[in-house]
Design a protein around this motif. Structure first.
Motif, PDB file in Angstrom:
ATOM      1  N   ASN A  35      32.232  -4.718  33.217  1.00  0.00           N
ATOM      2  CA  ASN A  35      33.520  -4.131  32.825  1.00  0.00           C
ATOM      3  C   ASN A  35      34.618  -4.324  33.869  1.00  0.00           C
ATOM      4  N   VAL A  36      34.523  -5.372  34.653  1.00  0.00           N
ATOM      5  CA  VAL A  36      35.556  -5.685  35.646  1.00  0.00           C
ATOM      6  C   VAL A  36      36.450  -6.782  35.092  1.00  0.00           C
ATOM      7  N   GLY A  37      37.738  -6.481  34.987  1.00  0.00           N
ATOM      8  CA  GLY A  37      38.683  -7.447  34.443  1.00  0.00           C
ATOM      9  C   GLY A  37      39.129  -8.472  35.468  1.00  0.00           C
ATOM     10  N   SER A  38      39.812  -9.504  34.981  1.00  0.00           N
ATOM     11  CA  SER A  38      40.249 -10.593  35.851  1.00  0.00           C
ATOM     12  C   SER A  38      41.292 -10.124  36.859  1.00  0.00           C
ATOM     13  N   ASN A  39      42.237  -9.267  36.428  1.00  0.00           N
ATOM     14  CA  ASN A  39      43.256  -8.765  37.361  1.00  0.00           C
ATOM     15  C   ASN A  39      42.621  -7.907  38.449  1.00  0.00           C
ATOM     16  N   GLN A  40      41.666  -7.083  38.052  1.00  0.00           N
ATOM     17  CA  GLN A  40      40.975  -6.238  39.018  1.00  0.00           C
ATOM     18  C   GLN A  40      40.203  -7.092  40.014  1.00  0.00           C
ATOM     19  N   LEU A  41      39.551  -8.124  39.522  1.00  0.00           N
ATOM     20  CA  LEU A  41      38.798  -9.020  40.406  1.00  0.00           C
ATOM     21  C   LEU A  41      39.735  -9.744  41.368  1.00  0.00           C
ATOM     22  N   GLN A  42      40.921 -10.077  40.889  1.00  0.00           N
ATOM     23  CA  GLN A  42      41.901 -10.745  41.749  1.00  0.00           C
ATOM     24  C   GLN A  42      42.360  -9.808  42.873  1.00  0.00           C
ATOM     25  N   ASN A  43      42.535  -8.529  42.552  1.00  0.00           N
ATOM     26  CA  ASN A  43      42.925  -7.553  43.579  1.00  0.00           C
ATOM     27  C   ASN A  43      41.820  -7.379  44.616  1.00  0.00           C
ATOM     28  N   ILE A  44      40.578  -7.418  44.167  1.00  0.00           N
ATOM     29  CA  ILE A  44      39.453  -7.317  45.104  1.00  0.00           C
ATOM     30  C   ILE A  44      39.441  -8.515  46.040  1.00  0.00           C
ATOM     31  N   ARG A  45      39.695  -9.688  45.504  1.00  0.00           N
ATOM     32  CA  ARG A  45      39.750 -10.897  46.338  1.00  0.00           C
ATOM     33  C   ARG A  45      40.854 -10.788  47.387  1.00  0.00           C
ATOM     34  N   LYS A  46      41.985 -10.220  46.985  1.00  0.00           N
ATOM     35  CA  LYS A  46      43.080 -10.052  47.934  1.00  0.00           C
ATOM     36  C   LYS A  46      42.709  -9.070  49.030  1.00  0.00           C
ATOM     37  N   GLY A  47      42.021  -7.979  48.652  1.00  0.00           N
ATOM     38  CA  GLY A  47      41.627  -6.988  49.636  1.00  0.00           C
ATOM     39  C   GLY A  47      40.602  -7.507  50.631  1.00  0.00           C
TER      40      GLY A  47
END
Length: 320
Positions: A35-47
């Protein structure tokens, strides 16, 4: 015209990227990505940008690449990752502190509504209070047996209600009610399942062990080793102090029961013959209080300051 790489080319590129990461990193977090969306995954990558790289992919592709790389390089440590690549998981390669990376991953969770048919990861409790809904919406509450009352033209929930239990499927009525109340009971993000560090795979709970936890676990293990050594009469460093003490007790017991004696046993024998010799003379409480009374009275008596004499001359403002 830009041509897209073929399926086989994409597989080859992915395989090369994964193998390169395996050669460059010795620490990997295995994370669940349900249930992890693409935008959320992108924010995790940034963090995590800087010392960590997130790599997602199909399990079969990751397993195949890891097995081929282990066979090619002769490094079999990577094979310990394969059994953990189950369901929807990804890999976070990092050179930073594992605990800090795990904490950073946990920060990027977002609220999610209770969709119909979803398995509830936690218990959902509707709190009491005013819902802001008009009385025509009471049918939702009646279907779910939620006690309510009408207060100033709006529906108010009287007591907290456990609407959904962990592990149950979300029904249509529960989903509709939570949506009307504006409640997003669930939160989703990457969840660390296992930690790989130089060939060893362990639970992420290990990352949060404190020094006190380690000392307690070491003491518990030391106690078990000592108990086992004593039960088997097998000498070990942990059991040696207890063995010496037990041996001394046996020698002392033999000395007490026989005529054999040695300096350390003489005092024990003397005590057993006449314990009154070792009794400490206690001062009675009444005697102590009576003895302390004069001293206390003397301490309270203080010399009063001399009063000013009336015979002293009184000076006038006009005297020279």
């Amino acid at each position: 015209m830009v041509t897209k790489p073929s399926k086989s080319e994409r597989k080859s590129m992915y395989d090369g990227k994964l193998c390169k990461l395996l050669d460059s990193y010795t620490q990997i977090l295995i994370v669940a990505a349900d249930n992890v969306g693409s935008n959320q995954l992108q924010n995790i990558r940034k963090g995590l940008r800087g010392d960590s790289i997130v790599l997602m992919g199909k399990n079969t592709m990751m397993k195949r690449s890891i097995r081929a790389h282990a066979e090619k390089t002769g490094n079999k440590d990577f094979l310990s990752l394969v059994p953990h690549l189950v369901d929807n998981v990804g890999l976070i390669f990092t050179k930073g502190d594992l605990k800090e990376v795990s904490d950073e991953v946990g920060k990027h969770k977002v609220g999610a509504p209770a969709r119909v048919g979803l398995i509830a990861p936690i218990d959902v409790v509707v709190p009491p209070g005013n819902t802001g809904l008009d009385p025509s919406q009471t049918s939702f509450f009646q279907v779910l047996n939620i006690p309510t009352k009408i207060n100033k033209g709006t529906v108010e929930i009287i007591t907290p209600v456990e609407l959904i239990k962990k592990g149950e499927k979300v029904g249509s009525s529960e989903s509709a009610l939570l949506s009307k109340l504006g409640i997003k009971p669930f939160s989703y993000g990457l969840v660390v399942l296992s930690v790989y560090d130089n060939g060893s795979v362990f639970s992420p709970e290990v990352l949060y062990l404190t020094d006190d936890d380690l000392v307690a676990k070491f003491a518990a293990g030391l106690s078990m080793v000592s108990s086992l050594s004593l039960a088997l009469s097998y000498p070990s460093l942990a059991a040696a102090p207890h063995m010496f003490i037990n041996g001394y007790k046996n020698v002392l017991a033999v000395s007490v029961e026989t005529d054999y004696s040695y300096p350390q046993a003489e005092e024990v024998k003397e005590y057993l013959k006449d314990p009154s010799k070792f009794a400490v003379a206690a001062v009675p409480a009444d005697a102590a209080s009576s003895a302390a009374a004069p001293a206390a009275a003397a301490a309270e008596e203080k010399e009063e300051p001399a009063e000013e004499s009336d015979d002293e001359p009184i000076f006038s403002l006009f005297d020279e």
